[in-house]
Enzyme design. Sequence first.
Site, mmCIF file in Angstrom:
data_model
loop_
_atom_site.group_PDB
_atom_site.id
_atom_site.type_symbol
_atom_site.label_atom_id
_atom_site.label_comp_id
_atom_site.label_asym_id
_atom_site.label_seq_id
_atom_site.Cartn_x
_atom_site.Cartn_y
_atom_site.Cartn_z
ATOM 1 C CE1 TYR A 51 9.916 0.107 -1.512
ATOM 2 C CE2 TYR A 51 7.767 -0.883 -1.212
ATOM 3 C CZ TYR A 51 8.647 0.070 -1.860
ATOM 4 O OH TYR A 51 8.439 0.535 -3.144
ATOM 5 C CG ASP A 65 0.734 3.455 -6.993
ATOM 6 O OD1 ASP A 65 1.334 4.544 -7.001
ATOM 7 O OD2 ASP A 65 1.255 2.268 -7.554
ATOM 8 C CG ASP A 92 7.252 3.753 -4.540
ATOM 9 O OD1 ASP A 92 7.944 4.699 -5.266
ATOM 10 O OD2 ASP A 92 6.345 3.304 -4.668
ATOM 11 C CG ASP A 94 5.547 7.615 -6.891
ATOM 12 O OD1 ASP A 94 5.615 6.439 -6.753
ATOM 13 O OD2 ASP A 94 4.541 8.192 -6.402
ATOM 14 C CG HIS A 119 12.095 2.607 -5.465
ATOM 15 N ND1 HIS A 119 11.200 2.815 -6.232
ATOM 16 C CD2 HIS A 119 11.579 1.837 -4.350
ATOM 17 C CE1 HIS A 119 10.183 2.208 -5.733
ATOM 18 N NE2 HIS A 119 10.380 1.667 -4.557
ATOM 19 C CD GLU A 121 7.790 4.826 -10.444
ATOM 20 O OE1 GLU A 121 6.756 4.904 -10.992
ATOM 21 O OE2 GLU A 121 7.866 4.396 -9.480
ATOM 22 C CB CYS A 129 0.246 0.025 -9.902
ATOM 23 S SG CYS A 129 0.816 -1.520 -9.407
ATOM 24 N NE ARG A 164 8.964 0.779 -10.579
ATOM 25 C CZ ARG A 164 7.653 0.904 -9.933
ATOM 26 N NH1 ARG A 164 7.319 0.949 -8.677
ATOM 27 N NH2 ARG A 164 6.389 1.053 -10.823
ATOM 28 C CD GLU A 194 7.336 -3.463 -10.208
ATOM 29 O OE1 GLU A 194 7.663 -4.504 -9.839
ATOM 30 O OE2 GLU A 194 6.656 -2.565 -9.531
ATOM 31 C CG ASN A 216 7.422 -5.442 -6.196
ATOM 32 O OD1 ASN A 216 7.110 -5.780 -5.274
ATOM 33 N ND2 ASN A 216 6.948 -4.522 -6.941
#
Length: 305
Positions: A51, A65, A92, A94, A119, A121, A129, A164, A194, A216
Amino acid sequence: MSGLIAAATSASDKRIAFRRGLTSGSIQRLPGAFNPLVAKLIQEIGFEGVYVSGAVVSADLALPDIGLTTLTEVAERGRQIARVTDLPVLIDADTGFGEPMSAARTVTLLEDAGIAGCHLEDQVNPKRCGHLDGKAVVSTAEMVRRLRAAVSARRDPTFVICARTDAAGINGIDDAIERAKAYADAGADLIFTEALHTEAEFEKFRAAVEIPLLANMTEFGKSELISSKTLEDIGFNAVIYPVTTLRLAMFAAEQGLREIHTEGTQSGLLDRMQHRSRLYELLEYERYNEFDSGIFNFRIEESGS
């Protein structure tokens, strides 16, 4: 010398392996790699995938983040990591780095980088984050547009697009479940919910959503740290440990630097260091020497002219 300078497995085969893993009944464990060398270690130890965390890419650049990294930076780190491992790499992405058209372009660049999946989101852009308070999510309809754009841009149908949702901590788990169903209908192959808190919440999500699910297990966040075996028994298909290796490394680095600052030498730290011989083993130094010798082990014949 196949698999020496770059992984022997093609990007397409890695994507196929990832998809098979997600439907195998065995949970796919993907520790985060903060650099390519860690990815080699993850493969050697026997995990199913690697990952690449957006939070880790940010932290590696000494940034929080909060959506400050660019698509170019993230894709390049993904490329560096995917190049050295035969394992599938999930990255990731975002919010897709902008509007739906940007999410579409993101998928094409990540495909070109040899990544197995990404992914996207449903947070408002710029994001933050997923285990911090103060997050905001876009409407379900807006996230569906984001996903449809990403799916339509995909050229390799085996590239995994994971959706996500951060809605559980904002609007409650029922809203997150309804969003997950809409995201699956929009073409997502995998759902990442998440910041669920307890085993019961993971069980509720599994019972309500039909497609593969990702958990996660990040430290110091909102989720109870549940073993991969328990998650597998619940029915989850994949689990990520996004920041674990960075946290381990940074803790060790800080402790060592403080001791050098205090003692004036690293001599007391040697038993806490990776030995040179182990590093060379991981880097496959001997195989490079053999490769180099083989290339130059030839003779030019004199012509008769």
